[in-house]
Write an enzyme that holds these catalytic residues in place. Structure first.
Site, mmCIF file in Angstrom:
data_model
loop_
_atom_site.group_PDB
_atom_site.id
_atom_site.type_symbol
_atom_site.label_atom_id
_atom_site.label_comp_id
_atom_site.label_asym_id
_atom_site.label_seq_id
_atom_site.Cartn_x
_atom_site.Cartn_y
_atom_site.Cartn_z
ATOM 1 N N ASP A 247 -11.511 2.055 -29.204
ATOM 2 C CA ASP A 247 -11.443 3.245 -30.197
ATOM 3 C C ASP A 247 -10.371 4.191 -30.203
ATOM 4 O O ASP A 247 -10.124 4.596 -29.046
ATOM 5 C CB ASP A 247 -13.099 3.754 -30.454
ATOM 6 C CG ASP A 247 -13.953 2.808 -30.482
ATOM 7 O OD1 ASP A 247 -14.475 2.172 -31.292
ATOM 8 O OD2 ASP A 247 -14.681 2.663 -29.246
ATOM 9 N N PRO B 273 0.803 -1.274 0.046
ATOM 10 C CA PRO B 273 0.047 0.032 0.046
ATOM 11 C C PRO B 273 0.862 1.311 -0.018
ATOM 12 O O PRO B 273 0.490 2.342 -0.416
ATOM 13 C CB PRO B 273 -0.815 -0.098 1.265
ATOM 14 C CG PRO B 273 -0.759 -1.565 1.744
ATOM 15 C CD PRO B 273 0.581 -2.150 1.197
ATOM 16 N N GLU C 179 1.466 -9.141 8.586
ATOM 17 C CA GLU C 179 1.346 -7.538 8.647
ATOM 18 C C GLU C 179 2.180 -6.704 7.839
ATOM 19 O O GLU C 179 1.949 -5.751 7.485
ATOM 20 C CB GLU C 179 1.575 -7.127 10.015
ATOM 21 C CG GLU C 179 0.763 -7.775 10.993
ATOM 22 C CD GLU C 179 -0.777 -7.829 10.710
ATOM 23 O OE1 GLU C 179 -1.282 -6.641 10.718
ATOM 24 O OE2 GLU C 179 -1.413 -8.679 10.670
ATOM 25 N N ARG D 263 -1.927 -7.750 -21.334
ATOM 26 C CA ARG D 263 -2.830 -7.047 -22.526
ATOM 27 C C ARG D 263 -2.183 -6.287 -23.293
ATOM 28 O O ARG D 263 -2.559 -5.863 -24.247
ATOM 29 C CB ARG D 263 -4.255 -7.124 -22.076
ATOM 30 C CG ARG D 263 -4.559 -6.229 -20.946
ATOM 31 C CD ARG D 263 -5.883 -6.000 -20.390
ATOM 32 N NE ARG D 263 -7.008 -5.764 -21.565
ATOM 33 C CZ ARG D 263 -7.161 -4.559 -22.119
ATOM 34 N NH1 ARG D 263 -6.466 -3.844 -21.642
ATOM 35 N NH2 ARG D 263 -8.130 -4.805 -22.856
HETATM 36 N N1 4HQ Z 1 -1.099 -5.364 0.770
HETATM 37 N N2 4HQ Z 1 -1.850 -2.773 -3.318
HETATM 38 C C1 4HQ Z 1 0.726 -7.044 1.010
HETATM 39 C C2 4HQ Z 1 -1.965 -4.677 0.122
HETATM 40 C C3 4HQ Z 1 -1.404 -3.950 -1.382
HETATM 41 C C4 4HQ Z 1 -2.124 -2.930 -1.959
HETATM 42 C C5 4HQ Z 1 -1.666 -5.354 2.218
HETATM 43 C C6 4HQ Z 1 0.122 -5.740 0.251
HETATM 44 C C7 4HQ Z 1 -0.512 -6.394 2.931
HETATM 45 C C8 4HQ Z 1 1.265 -7.833 3.270
HETATM 46 N N3 4HQ Z 1 -0.616 -4.420 -2.107
HETATM 47 N N4 4HQ Z 1 0.674 -6.634 2.476
HETATM 48 N N5 4HQ Z 1 -3.173 -2.030 -1.541
HETATM 49 O O1 4HQ Z 1 -2.870 -4.092 0.590
HETATM 50 O O2 4HQ Z 1 -0.737 -3.653 -3.374
#
Ligand code: 4HQ
Length: 251
Positions: free
Chosen positions: A168, A88, A115, A153
């Protein structure tokens, strides 16, 4: 393109590789892919990949050594590849990034669980951190699949001509116009007459207008970022004039 996914759940990818556009790309040889089990690089009889967080608190942390060893192995197998961590805290994934990644020789996609991953992995072993959006997943696997799907893709030759022509030329960075197929009437709603007319320039014009107005109504943020050509400005002005004339007639 060579995809190497590092995960503690490699079986999650079995069905993913075996269906749709990804399978086609694998079959046609534009793509090679595999999922490596991080657990295979863990030490000891129990092959432990997680441990308790220093400083205490809930949940577990992905241990650095197995992951570092798995990354090394993937790098050796795919030396051209860029190493990506799904997290994230990464750069927000979008269509432009999908395009950039589709020009890479390979991607090693590191999927964390628990975590999160020991902070000391993130530094030198990772070339790029990607987030697929601001929400919390249980692991990076679903995010890796989203990235692989969107990137694959865009690799030249993967979509047949029939598929790639579907976008398009005018629709760049706009929502797609509505799509209709048989039956001609469904739930008391008919297919727009113009689509049955056989008038290809009228159809093209209708699609262009639909695409632009749908974008304005549902995702105005996309229009803020995008420039408009003369035709598109004319379409929006026509709508403005129609709205203004209704307002005038009611006030
Ligand atoms: N993760 N975009 C991996 C995500 C996430 C996201 C949370 C990744 C937990 C361990 N990954 N960890 N949003 O939420 O890519």
């Amino acid at each position: 393109m060579d995809y190497t996914v590092l995960t503690i759940f490699p079986e999650l990818f079995d069905a993913f590789w075996a269906h749709g556009i990804v399978r086609r790309a694998l079959t046609q040889g534009q793509v090679t892919a595999g999922a490596i089990n991080i657990r295979d690089y863990a030490a000891g009889r129990h092959k432990v990949t997680d441990d308790r967080p220093y400083g205490g608190g809930a949940g577990m942390v992905m241990k650095p050594e197995p992951l570092a060893a798995a990354i090394d192995a993937a790098r050796e197998k795919s030396p051209e590849a860029m190493t990506v961590m799904l997290t994230p805290q990464g750069r927000k994934f979008d269509q432009a990034m999908a395009g950039e990644l589709s020009r890479e020789g390979g991607l090693i996609l590191v999927c964390g669980r628990y975590e999160g991953v020991d902070e000391r992995i993130c530094g030198d072993q990772i070339d790029l951190e990607i987030s697929i959006g601001d929400y919390v997943l249980t692991g990076g696997e679903v995010a890796a699949m989203a990235v692989i799907d969107a990137v694959t893709r865009l690799i030249p030759g993967v979509l047949g001509n029939a598929d790639s022509a579907r976008q398009d030329s005018f629709a760049q960075d706009l929502l797609e116009h509505g799509h209709y197929t048989r039956p001609p009437s469904f739930n008391n709603e008919s297919v727009p007459q113009v689509l049955l007319s056989g008038n290809h320039s009228a159809i093209e014009q209708w699609r262009r207008e639909y695409s632009l107005v749908k974008t304005f109504l549902k995702r105005p943020d996309l229009l803020e970022e995008r420039s408009l050509d003369e035709t598109e400005l004319e379409i929006l002005k026509k709508w403005r004039n129609d709205i203004e004339s209704i307002i005038r007639s009611k006030s």
